[in-house]
Design a protein around this motif. Structure first.
Motif, PDB file in Angstrom:
ATOM      1  N   LEU A 164       0.811  -1.219   0.000  1.00  0.00           N
ATOM      2  CA  LEU A 164       0.000   0.000   0.000  1.00  0.00           C
ATOM      3  C   LEU A 164       0.844   1.269   0.000  1.00  0.00           C
ATOM      4  O   LEU A 164       0.375   2.318  -0.432  1.00  0.00           O
ATOM      5  N   SER A 165       2.096   1.175   0.445  1.00  0.00           N
ATOM      6  CA  SER A 165       2.966   2.344   0.430  1.00  0.00           C
ATOM      7  C   SER A 165       3.808   2.430  -0.842  1.00  0.00           C
ATOM      8  O   SER A 165       4.554   3.384  -1.027  1.00  0.00           O
ATOM      9  N   ALA A 166       3.671   1.448  -1.722  1.00  0.00           N
ATOM     10  CA  ALA A 166       4.395   1.446  -2.998  1.00  0.00           C
ATOM     11  C   ALA A 166       3.865   2.580  -3.878  1.00  0.00           C
ATOM     12  O   ALA A 166       2.754   3.080  -3.662  1.00  0.00           O
ATOM     13  N   PRO A 167       4.651   2.987  -4.872  1.00  0.00           N
ATOM     14  CA  PRO A 167       4.181   4.045  -5.786  1.00  0.00           C
ATOM     15  C   PRO A 167       2.831   3.681  -6.410  1.00  0.00           C
ATOM     16  O   PRO A 167       2.576   2.528  -6.754  1.00  0.00           O
ATOM     17  N   GLY A 168       1.997   4.688  -6.541  1.00  0.00           N
ATOM     18  CA  GLY A 168       0.656   4.489  -7.087  1.00  0.00           C
ATOM     19  C   GLY A 168       0.666   3.875  -8.474  1.00  0.00           C
ATOM     20  O   GLY A 168      -0.180   3.035  -8.803  1.00  0.00           O
ATOM     21  N   TRP A 169       1.626   4.297  -9.314  1.00  0.00           N
ATOM     22  CA  TRP A 169       1.659   3.761 -10.677  1.00  0.00           C
ATOM     23  C   TRP A 169       1.869   2.251 -10.658  1.00  0.00           C
ATOM     24  O   TRP A 169       1.322   1.540 -11.509  1.00  0.00           O
ATOM     25  N   ALA A 170       2.643   1.757  -9.690  1.00  0.00           N
ATOM     26  CA  ALA A 170       2.909   0.319  -9.620  1.00  0.00           C
ATOM     27  C   ALA A 170       1.675  -0.430  -9.142  1.00  0.00           C
ATOM     28  O   ALA A 170       1.348  -1.508  -9.656  1.00  0.00           O
ATOM     29  N   ARG A 171       0.976   0.149  -8.163  1.00  0.00           N
ATOM     30  CA  ARG A 171      -0.236  -0.509  -7.671  1.00  0.00           C
ATOM     31  C   ARG A 171      -1.314  -0.534  -8.749  1.00  0.00           C
ATOM     32  O   ARG A 171      -2.015  -1.528  -8.908  1.00  0.00           O
ATOM     33  N   LEU A 172      -1.439   0.537  -9.490  1.00  0.00           N
ATOM     34  CA  LEU A 172      -2.416   0.587 -10.567  1.00  0.00           C
ATOM     35  C   LEU A 172      -1.936  -0.220 -11.775  1.00  0.00           C
ATOM     36  O   LEU A 172      -2.716  -0.924 -12.414  1.00  0.00           O
ATOM     37  N   ARG A 204      10.500  -4.904  -5.843  1.00  0.00           N
ATOM     38  CA  ARG A 204      11.621  -4.113  -5.324  1.00  0.00           C
ATOM     39  C   ARG A 204      11.250  -3.416  -4.013  1.00  0.00           C
ATOM     40  O   ARG A 204      12.033  -3.392  -3.060  1.00  0.00           O
ATOM     41  N   VAL A 205      10.038  -2.871  -3.954  1.00  0.00           N
ATOM     42  CA  VAL A 205       9.579  -2.181  -2.752  1.00  0.00           C
ATOM     43  C   VAL A 205       9.488  -3.153  -1.582  1.00  0.00           C
ATOM     44  O   VAL A 205       9.926  -2.854  -0.469  1.00  0.00           O
ATOM     45  N   ILE A 206       8.938  -4.336  -1.827  1.00  0.00           N
ATOM     46  CA  ILE A 206       8.806  -5.339  -0.769  1.00  0.00           C
ATOM     47  C   ILE A 206      10.175  -5.802  -0.296  1.00  0.00           C
ATOM     48  O   ILE A 206      10.438  -5.874   0.907  1.00  0.00           O
ATOM     49  N   LEU A 207      11.079  -6.102  -1.225  1.00  0.00           N
ATOM     50  CA  LEU A 207      12.420  -6.543  -0.838  1.00  0.00           C
ATOM     51  C   LEU A 207      13.159  -5.463  -0.051  1.00  0.00           C
ATOM     52  O   LEU A 207      13.861  -5.761   0.914  1.00  0.00           O
ATOM     53  N   ALA A 208      12.995  -4.210  -0.456  1.00  0.00           N
ATOM     54  CA  ALA A 208      13.657  -3.116   0.260  1.00  0.00           C
ATOM     55  C   ALA A 208      13.113  -2.998   1.677  1.00  0.00           C
ATOM     56  O   ALA A 208      13.881  -2.798   2.632  1.00  0.00           O
ATOM     57  N   GLU A 209      11.813  -3.125   1.836  1.00  0.00           N
ATOM     58  CA  GLU A 209      11.207  -3.026   3.167  1.00  0.00           C
ATOM     59  C   GLU A 209      11.646  -4.184   4.061  1.00  0.00           C
ATOM     60  O   GLU A 209      11.897  -4.004   5.249  1.00  0.00           O
ATOM     61  N   LEU A 210      11.744  -5.364   3.479  1.00  0.00           N
ATOM     62  CA  LEU A 210      12.141  -6.538   4.250  1.00  0.00           C
ATOM     63  C   LEU A 210      13.654  -6.633   4.384  1.00  0.00           C
ATOM     64  O   LEU A 210      14.159  -7.547   5.003  1.00  0.00           O
ATOM     65  N   ASP A 211      14.358  -5.685   3.777  1.00  0.00           N
ATOM     66  CA  ASP A 211      15.819  -5.633   3.807  1.00  0.00           C
ATOM     67  C   ASP A 211      16.428  -6.929   3.272  1.00  0.00           C
ATOM     68  O   ASP A 211      17.325  -7.511   3.866  1.00  0.00           O
ATOM     69  N   VAL A 212      15.899  -7.361   2.140  1.00  0.00           N
ATOM     70  CA  VAL A 212      16.390  -8.567   1.466  1.00  0.00           C
ATOM     71  C   VAL A 212      17.073  -8.109   0.191  1.00  0.00           C
ATOM     72  O   VAL A 212      16.480  -7.397  -0.604  1.00  0.00           O
ATOM     73  N   SER A 213      18.312  -8.502   0.004  1.00  0.00           N
ATOM     74  CA  SER A 213      19.045  -8.121  -1.200  1.00  0.00           C
ATOM     75  C   SER A 213      18.650  -9.031  -2.343  1.00  0.00           C
ATOM     76  O   SER A 213      18.652 -10.256  -2.192  1.00  0.00           O
TER      77      SER A 213
END
Length: 64
Positions: free
Chosen positions: A14-22, A41-50
């Motif tokens: 839900l915090s990902a860029p709107g264009w990606a969600r749409l 990419r957003v999920i991996l960055a949040e979970l701190d997974v490379s």
């Protein structure tokens, strides 16, 4: 390995860029694919997974 929390993943989406969600619902396949990669990419960055090292997509790797 740490257990993944579905609520944390949902908040991240839900915090990902709107264009990606749409874009994930776009009629054009290339737009859906770009959006899916951005969400990943957003999920991996949040979970701190490379993400795995190496060439990405259609990029060729150079042998050294």
């Amino acid at each position: 390995m740490e257990r993944l929390d579905p609520a944390r993943i949902a908040d991240t989406i839900l915090s990902a860029p709107g264009w990606a969600r749409l874009g994930i619902t776009a009629p054009a396949a290339h737009l859906r694919e770009d959006a899916a990669h951005e969400l990943a990419r957003v999920i991996l960055a949040e979970l701190d997974v490379s993400p795995r090292e190496g060439p990405e997509g259609d990029q060729l790797g150079w042998s050294l």
